[in-house]
Design a protein around this motif. Sequence first.
Motif, short mmCIF file in Angstrom:
data_model
loop_
_atom_site.label_atom_id
_atom_site.label_comp_id
_atom_site.label_asym_id
_atom_site.label_seq_id
_atom_site.Cartn_x
_atom_site.Cartn_y
_atom_site.Cartn_z
N PHE A 197 0.82 -1.21 0.00
CA PHE A 197 0.00 0.00 0.00
C PHE A 197 0.86 1.27 0.00
CE2 PHE A 197 -2.57 -3.32 2.11
CZ PHE A 197 -3.59 -3.40 1.18
N GLY A 198 2.15 1.11 -0.23
CA GLY A 198 3.02 2.27 -0.27
C GLY A 198 4.21 2.08 0.65
N GLU A 199 4.40 3.02 1.54
CA GLU A 199 5.48 2.91 2.51
C GLU A 199 5.03 3.51 3.84
OE1 GLU A 199 8.13 6.86 1.49
OE2 GLU A 199 8.61 5.00 0.43
N THR A 200 5.62 3.00 4.91
CA THR A 200 5.31 3.46 6.26
C THR A 200 6.59 3.92 6.92
OG1 THR A 200 3.41 1.98 6.49
CG2 THR A 200 4.44 2.75 8.53
N VAL A 201 6.53 5.11 7.49
CA VAL A 201 7.68 5.68 8.19
C VAL A 201 7.47 5.49 9.69
CG1 VAL A 201 9.03 7.75 8.66
CG2 VAL A 201 8.09 7.36 6.36
N ILE A 202 8.45 4.88 10.34
CA ILE A 202 8.43 4.73 11.80
C ILE A 202 9.44 5.72 12.36
CG2 ILE A 202 8.63 3.11 13.72
CD1 ILE A 202 6.52 2.25 11.73
N GLY A 225 -13.44 -10.75 11.63
CA GLY A 225 -12.63 -9.74 10.97
C GLY A 225 -11.68 -9.06 11.93
N ILE A 226 -10.93 -8.10 11.42
CA ILE A 226 -9.96 -7.38 12.24
C ILE A 226 -10.67 -6.68 13.40
CG2 ILE A 226 -8.26 -5.51 12.25
CD1 ILE A 226 -7.77 -6.17 9.29
N ALA A 227 -10.07 -6.78 14.57
CA ALA A 227 -10.67 -6.20 15.78
C ALA A 227 -10.23 -4.74 15.91
CB ALA A 227 -10.26 -7.01 17.00
N PHE A 228 -10.74 -3.89 15.03
CA PHE A 228 -10.30 -2.49 14.99
C PHE A 228 -10.45 -1.78 16.33
CE2 PHE A 228 -11.67 -3.38 10.56
CZ PHE A 228 -10.48 -3.11 9.90
N ASP A 229 -11.59 -1.94 16.97
CA ASP A 229 -11.84 -1.22 18.22
C ASP A 229 -10.88 -1.68 19.31
OD1 ASP A 229 -13.87 0.14 16.99
OD2 ASP A 229 -15.48 -1.12 17.81
N GLU A 230 -10.67 -3.00 19.41
CA GLU A 230 -9.77 -3.52 20.45
C GLU A 230 -8.34 -3.07 20.21
OE1 GLU A 230 -12.12 -5.18 18.91
OE2 GLU A 230 -13.17 -6.54 20.28
N ASP A 288 -9.09 -1.83 5.01
CA ASP A 288 -8.52 -2.26 6.30
C ASP A 288 -7.28 -1.44 6.63
OD1 ASP A 288 -10.42 -4.31 6.52
OD2 ASP A 288 -9.08 -5.80 5.61
N TYR A 289 -6.41 -1.31 5.63
CA TYR A 289 -5.17 -0.58 5.84
C TYR A 289 -5.44 0.87 6.23
CZ TYR A 289 -0.72 1.69 4.88
OH TYR A 289 0.42 2.45 4.99
N ILE A 312 -5.11 4.54 13.36
CA ILE A 312 -4.77 4.18 14.74
C ILE A 312 -3.27 4.32 14.96
CG2 ILE A 312 -4.80 2.30 16.43
CD1 ILE A 312 -7.20 1.12 14.87
N ALA A 313 -2.47 3.79 14.03
CA ALA A 313 -1.01 3.80 14.16
C ALA A 313 -0.40 3.43 12.81
CB ALA A 313 -0.57 2.79 15.23
N PRO A 314 0.89 3.67 12.62
CA PRO A 314 1.55 3.22 11.39
C PRO A 314 1.41 1.71 11.22
CG PRO A 314 2.96 4.75 12.60
CD PRO A 314 1.80 4.43 13.50
N VAL A 315 1.18 1.28 9.98
CA VAL A 315 0.89 -0.12 9.70
C VAL A 315 1.97 -0.69 8.78
CG1 VAL A 315 -0.78 -1.74 8.72
CG2 VAL A 315 -1.58 0.33 9.88
N ILE A 316 2.44 -1.89 9.12
CA ILE A 316 3.35 -2.63 8.25
C ILE A 316 2.54 -3.71 7.55
CG2 ILE A 316 5.47 -3.97 8.11
CD1 ILE A 316 5.78 -1.06 9.11
#
Length: 347
Positions: free
Chosen positions: A47-52, A121-126, A146-147, A153-157
């Motif tokens: 989906f591109g790139e993620t910077v941490i 499915g993904i537990a987004f709220d949790e 999803d991504y 919420i936070a950076p995604v890998i």
Amino acid sequence: MRGLVAAAAVVLMSLTACSTGPAGGGSEGGQSAAATDQFPVTVEHAFGETVIEEQPERVATVSWVNSDVALALGVVPVGMPKEDWGGNENGSTPWRDAKLEELGAAIGSENAPTQYSEVDGIAFDEVAELAPDVILAAYSGLTQEDYDTLSKIAPVIAYPETPYGTDWQDSTRMIGQALGLSQQAEDLVAQTEQTIVAKASEYPQLAGKSFIYGNLEPAKGDGVNVYTANDNRPKFLTSIGMVQADVVTEATKDSAEFFIPWSAEKANELASDVFVTWVPDDKTAQQITTDPLLGQIPAIKDDALVADSDNTLTLSISAASPLSLPWALDTFLPMLGKAADAADAAK
């Protein structure tokens, strides 16, 4: 939904060591290994790139494999999915439980990660409630939606190319990079590969044997699926010196999927030395051998069928990780060796 797609990924199978920092755990914070990389780091994915920007202290995971890799690198996530298929009474696995205990974060202890179900499915709220610094999904089936949701919420890998197609080595390297542990990840990959090669060398009859890894359901015209070279199961068999059957290689050479359907009417064309599948029980394995169509598969006629009825063992190979594969070898390799011996005897 991950619950449904993931079930297909595993049940279509039916249908892959570092010093630790101060303990935290649970919702209060994870346990992390000391970073050896400089931040910020940039991880490229589908989906591109993620910077941490800085070393993550609160790590959450989704899907399979990712929590295993984090733990193998000495990092205890603040949150991770339960194993709803193939798991034990802890919603975990034997290999993960052993590592959690080693890291002082056993399930049920105050330092244990929060666990959430992904059946629906993904537990987004949790995940959001845990306020993670990074979300690991290097092995997953994330959609763009999803991504995007997780990225709020936070950076995604995310995975590098294909949903559910990341091999355990790439998952380990991507997660190692995101956590500032690139060298530790390389060392872990090398150590795990050495373990696999050493164990496989005890079964020389496997070298060069052709295989098909698929799903067989007796008495169903559409009850055959064959895994492609994109999937972790064939990747594992290749890593121990076996060779994917020509009929599968030819039929799947342009496929980006992890499996393809195969008509039971053409089951006799699935020629290989060994055929590996998952079955819900031993009765089904017997039904496969006597099925008028599936019984014509050459490896089955030669008694070279590996029919695994242990969900946990199946999970350890299909969702391969640096923790699961060493655990699986002592059980899975003898099964493959027996089938290879049968193939030799039939020649």
